[in-house]
Scaffold this motif. Structure first.
Motif, PDB file in Angstrom:
ATOM      1  N   ALA A 134       0.831  -1.206   0.000  1.00  0.00           N
ATOM      2  CA  ALA A 134       0.000   0.000   0.000  1.00  0.00           C
ATOM      3  C   ALA A 134       0.863   1.253   0.000  1.00  0.00           C
ATOM      4  CB  ALA A 134      -0.926  -0.006   1.207  1.00  0.00           C
ATOM      5  N   GLN A 135       1.996   1.201   0.684  1.00  0.00           N
ATOM      6  CA  GLN A 135       2.901   2.346   0.744  1.00  0.00           C
ATOM      7  C   GLN A 135       3.484   2.657  -0.643  1.00  0.00           C
ATOM      8  OE1 GLN A 135       5.967   2.035   3.712  1.00  0.00           O
ATOM      9  NE2 GLN A 135       6.673   4.141   3.409  1.00  0.00           N
ATOM     10  N   VAL A 136       3.843   1.609  -1.388  1.00  0.00           N
ATOM     11  CA  VAL A 136       4.382   1.819  -2.733  1.00  0.00           C
ATOM     12  C   VAL A 136       3.327   2.454  -3.636  1.00  0.00           C
ATOM     13  CG1 VAL A 136       5.219   0.660  -4.814  1.00  0.00           C
ATOM     14  CG2 VAL A 136       6.069  -0.038  -2.586  1.00  0.00           C
ATOM     15  N   ILE A 137       2.094   1.973  -3.526  1.00  0.00           N
ATOM     16  CA  ILE A 137       0.997   2.536  -4.333  1.00  0.00           C
ATOM     17  C   ILE A 137       0.766   3.992  -3.953  1.00  0.00           C
ATOM     18  CG2 ILE A 137      -1.477   2.379  -4.825  1.00  0.00           C
ATOM     19  CD1 ILE A 137      -1.193  -0.667  -4.357  1.00  0.00           C
ATOM     20  N   ASP A 138       0.823   4.283  -2.649  1.00  0.00           N
ATOM     21  CA  ASP A 138       0.663   5.658  -2.167  1.00  0.00           C
ATOM     22  C   ASP A 138       1.790   6.548  -2.688  1.00  0.00           C
ATOM     23  OD1 ASP A 138      -0.847   7.478  -0.317  1.00  0.00           O
ATOM     24  OD2 ASP A 138       1.110   7.613   0.650  1.00  0.00           O
ATOM     25  N   SER A 139       2.994   5.985  -2.783  1.00  0.00           N
ATOM     26  CA  SER A 139       4.149   6.729  -3.301  1.00  0.00           C
ATOM     27  C   SER A 139       3.915   7.150  -4.745  1.00  0.00           C
ATOM     28  CB  SER A 139       5.423   5.879  -3.214  1.00  0.00           C
ATOM     29  OG  SER A 139       5.771   5.621  -1.876  1.00  0.00           O
ATOM     30  N   GLN A 140       3.284   6.276  -5.514  1.00  0.00           N
ATOM     31  CA  GLN A 140       2.975   6.604  -6.905  1.00  0.00           C
ATOM     32  C   GLN A 140       2.054   7.821  -6.975  1.00  0.00           C
ATOM     33  OE1 GLN A 140       1.482   2.603  -7.991  1.00  0.00           O
ATOM     34  NE2 GLN A 140       3.036   2.570  -9.572  1.00  0.00           N
ATOM     35  N   GLU A 141       1.075   7.854  -6.087  1.00  0.00           N
ATOM     36  CA  GLU A 141       0.130   8.978  -6.075  1.00  0.00           C
ATOM     37  C   GLU A 141       0.823  10.265  -5.642  1.00  0.00           C
ATOM     38  OE1 GLU A 141      -2.929   8.737  -7.320  1.00  0.00           O
ATOM     39  OE2 GLU A 141      -2.256   6.705  -7.789  1.00  0.00           O
ATOM     40  N   ILE A 142       1.713  10.170  -4.653  1.00  0.00           N
ATOM     41  CA  ILE A 142       2.462  11.352  -4.216  1.00  0.00           C
ATOM     42  C   ILE A 142       3.322  11.871  -5.363  1.00  0.00           C
ATOM     43  CG2 ILE A 142       4.306  12.180  -2.692  1.00  0.00           C
ATOM     44  CD1 ILE A 142       3.244  10.331  -0.527  1.00  0.00           C
ATOM     45  N   GLY A 143       3.961  10.934  -6.078  1.00  0.00           N
ATOM     46  CA  GLY A 143       4.824  11.310  -7.205  1.00  0.00           C
ATOM     47  C   GLY A 143       4.095  12.066  -8.296  1.00  0.00           C
ATOM     48  N   LYS A 144       2.792  11.856  -8.387  1.00  0.00           N
ATOM     49  CA  LYS A 144       1.989  12.536  -9.413  1.00  0.00           C
ATOM     50  C   LYS A 144       1.588  13.950  -8.993  1.00  0.00           C
ATOM     51  CE  LYS A 144      -0.168   8.228 -11.048  1.00  0.00           C
ATOM     52  NZ  LYS A 144      -1.443   7.458 -11.123  1.00  0.00           N
ATOM     53  N   THR A 145       1.651  14.222  -7.695  1.00  0.00           N
ATOM     54  CA  THR A 145       1.115  15.493  -7.193  1.00  0.00           C
ATOM     55  C   THR A 145       2.159  16.481  -6.697  1.00  0.00           C
ATOM     56  OG1 THR A 145       0.789  14.502  -4.999  1.00  0.00           O
ATOM     57  CG2 THR A 145      -1.068  14.395  -6.537  1.00  0.00           C
ATOM     58  N   VAL A 146       3.401  16.026  -6.476  1.00  0.00           N
ATOM     59  CA  VAL A 146       4.429  16.937  -5.975  1.00  0.00           C
ATOM     60  C   VAL A 146       5.641  16.940  -6.900  1.00  0.00           C
ATOM     61  CG1 VAL A 146       3.742  16.644  -3.576  1.00  0.00           C
ATOM     62  CG2 VAL A 146       5.520  15.169  -4.524  1.00  0.00           C
ATOM     63  N   THR A 147       6.409  18.013  -6.843  1.00  0.00           N
ATOM     64  CA  THR A 147       7.629  18.121  -7.642  1.00  0.00           C
ATOM     65  C   THR A 147       8.819  17.723  -6.800  1.00  0.00           C
ATOM     66  OG1 THR A 147       6.680  19.951  -8.914  1.00  0.00           O
ATOM     67  CG2 THR A 147       9.074  19.673  -9.017  1.00  0.00           C
ATOM     68  N   LYS A 148       9.610  16.791  -7.306  1.00  0.00           N
ATOM     69  CA  LYS A 148      10.749  16.256  -6.568  1.00  0.00           C
ATOM     70  C   LYS A 148      11.713  17.374  -6.152  1.00  0.00           C
ATOM     71  CE  LYS A 148      14.395  12.769  -6.984  1.00  0.00           C
ATOM     72  NZ  LYS A 148      15.068  11.807  -7.892  1.00  0.00           N
ATOM     73  N   GLY A 149      12.137  17.336  -4.887  1.00  0.00           N
ATOM     74  CA  GLY A 149      13.120  18.301  -4.394  1.00  0.00           C
ATOM     75  C   GLY A 149      12.528  19.545  -3.770  1.00  0.00           C
ATOM     76  N   THR A 150      11.199  19.695  -3.837  1.00  0.00           N
ATOM     77  CA  THR A 150      10.552  20.882  -3.262  1.00  0.00           C
ATOM     78  C   THR A 150      10.203  20.642  -1.792  1.00  0.00           C
ATOM     79  OG1 THR A 150       8.340  20.120  -3.890  1.00  0.00           O
ATOM     80  CG2 THR A 150       9.566  21.453  -5.496  1.00  0.00           C
ATOM     81  N   PRO A 151       9.976  21.738  -1.018  1.00  0.00           N
ATOM     82  CA  PRO A 151       9.564  21.582   0.387  1.00  0.00           C
ATOM     83  C   PRO A 151       8.258  20.789   0.507  1.00  0.00           C
ATOM     84  CG  PRO A 151      10.282  23.829  -0.028  1.00  0.00           C
ATOM     85  CD  PRO A 151      10.211  23.147  -1.371  1.00  0.00           C
ATOM     86  N   GLU A 152       7.361  20.977  -0.471  1.00  0.00           N
ATOM     87  CA  GLU A 152       6.088  20.251  -0.460  1.00  0.00           C
ATOM     88  C   GLU A 152       6.318  18.751  -0.580  1.00  0.00           C
ATOM     89  OE1 GLU A 152       5.428  24.380  -1.494  1.00  0.00           O
ATOM     90  OE2 GLU A 152       6.727  22.866  -2.385  1.00  0.00           O
ATOM     91  N   ALA A 153       7.265  18.381  -1.453  1.00  0.00           N
ATOM     92  CA  ALA A 153       7.576  16.969  -1.649  1.00  0.00           C
ATOM     93  C   ALA A 153       8.179  16.374  -0.374  1.00  0.00           C
ATOM     94  CB  ALA A 153       8.544  16.797  -2.822  1.00  0.00           C
ATOM     95  N   LYS A 154       9.107  17.109   0.234  1.00  0.00           N
ATOM     96  CA  LYS A 154       9.753  16.640   1.459  1.00  0.00           C
ATOM     97  C   LYS A 154       8.725  16.404   2.561  1.00  0.00           C
ATOM     98  CE  LYS A 154      13.406  17.820   4.763  1.00  0.00           C
ATOM     99  NZ  LYS A 154      14.428  18.827   5.149  1.00  0.00           N
ATOM    100  N   LYS A 155       7.797  17.351   2.697  1.00  0.00           N
ATOM    101  CA  LYS A 155       6.758  17.233   3.723  1.00  0.00           C
ATOM    102  C   LYS A 155       5.858  16.039   3.441  1.00  0.00           C
ATOM    103  CE  LYS A 155       2.937  19.759   5.875  1.00  0.00           C
ATOM    104  NZ  LYS A 155       2.113  20.996   5.860  1.00  0.00           N
ATOM    105  N   ALA A 156       5.509  15.847   2.164  1.00  0.00           N
ATOM    106  CA  ALA A 156       4.625  14.740   1.783  1.00  0.00           C
ATOM    107  C   ALA A 156       5.267  13.389   2.098  1.00  0.00           C
ATOM    108  CB  ALA A 156       4.289  14.822   0.294  1.00  0.00           C
ATOM    109  N   TRP A 157       6.570  13.254   1.779  1.00  0.00           N
ATOM    110  CA  TRP A 157       7.263  11.981   2.034  1.00  0.00           C
ATOM    111  C   TRP A 157       7.425  11.732   3.533  1.00  0.00           C
ATOM    112  CZ3 TRP A 157       6.800   9.049  -1.798  1.00  0.00           C
ATOM    113  CH2 TRP A 157       6.981   9.474  -3.114  1.00  0.00           C
ATOM    114  N   GLN A 158       7.677  12.804   4.297  1.00  0.00           N
ATOM    115  CA  GLN A 158       7.822  12.645   5.751  1.00  0.00           C
ATOM    116  C   GLN A 158       6.505  12.201   6.379  1.00  0.00           C
ATOM    117  OE1 GLN A 158       9.300  16.541   6.866  1.00  0.00           O
ATOM    118  NE2 GLN A 158      11.437  15.875   6.846  1.00  0.00           N
ATOM    119  N   GLU A 159       5.407  12.821   5.951  1.00  0.00           N
ATOM    120  CA  GLU A 159       4.096  12.463   6.490  1.00  0.00           C
ATOM    121  C   GLU A 159       3.731  11.034   6.104  1.00  0.00           C
ATOM    122  OE1 GLU A 159       1.471  15.467   5.031  1.00  0.00           O
ATOM    123  OE2 GLU A 159       2.039  16.935   6.580  1.00  0.00           O
ATOM    124  N   GLN A 160       4.085  10.657   4.873  1.00  0.00           N
ATOM    125  CA  GLN A 160       3.797   9.296   4.429  1.00  0.00           C
ATOM    126  C   GLN A 160       4.568   8.278   5.263  1.00  0.00           C
ATOM    127  OE1 GLN A 160       5.872   7.242   1.608  1.00  0.00           O
ATOM    128  NE2 GLN A 160       4.154   6.576   0.358  1.00  0.00           N
TER     129      GLN A 160
END
Length: 205
Positions: A56-82
């Protein structure tokens, strides 16, 4: 241990969740759950539950990857929360002692950033350029870009080890490089698709 790995493979082959993963992603889940089993001494029941969580985590990662830009503060926050969310799910499955073993192991294990930092600037730029070109030719998704980058970093590190051995006077058979290339290509096909890789392989034709 053998029975536990059978249980892991069974979940990955029959779970409705797991059907959404490509071969490369299944390999990643299998590798992590196998390590967790070795470190924490998981039971068969725990293996099944954690395999589903990690899938489920891998599938969730795919969805995060579609919504955030790699290397941005938003991406960092999203991965930490996940990470916190799925860690909390795993903690409910294992005992306090098992979790302490796992967190202790992770503190010693190099992170992806550390893994990438083992490359020099020239190697890092070369991989970034290759992933960019592959993305343009193969229309890679954000998750595929992450997986491909990880595979290429691993390949570069293997090349560096072989170069060091050769520099020390050791003879490296041609078959070693051939096997390494095949292994890398197999991983790239699993992380993307055969059609996408055919586009990459045929780019100069």
């Amino acid at each position: 241990m053998k029975n536990l790995l059978v249980a892991l493979c069974l979940v990955l082959s029959t779970s409705a969740f797991a059907q959404e993963l490509n071969n490369w992603q299944k390999q990643k889940v299998e590798k992590e759950v196998t390590q967790m089993t070795e470190v924490m001494g998981l039971s068969e029941k725990q293996v099944k539950k954690i395999t589903k969580i990690k899938t489920a985590q891998v599938i969730d990662s795919q969805e995060i990857g579609k919504t955030v830009t790699k290397g941005t503060p938003e991406a960092k926050k999203a991965w930490q929360e996940q990470g916190k969310k799925f860690d909390a799910q795993v903690k409910k499955v294992v005992s306090d002692d098992q979790w302490k073993k796992w967190t202790s192991c992770n503190q010693k294990k190099p992170t992806k950033t550390a893994k990438k930092s083992s490359l020099n600037e020239k190697q890092s730029k070369k991989i970034e350029a290759q992933v960019k070109e592959m993305t343009e030719i193969m229309s890679l998704t954000k998750q595929q870009q992450i997986d491909v980058t990880e595979i290429l970093i691993e390949r570069q590190q293997q090349n560096s080890k072989l170069y060091a051995r050769k520099k020390n006077g050791e003879t490296i058979d041609k078959e070693v490089y051939t096997a390494l290339s095949k292994e890398t290509n197999d991983k790239l096909v699993a992380a993307t698709s055969k059609n996408q890789m055919n586009r990459w392989w045929g780019r100069n034709k």
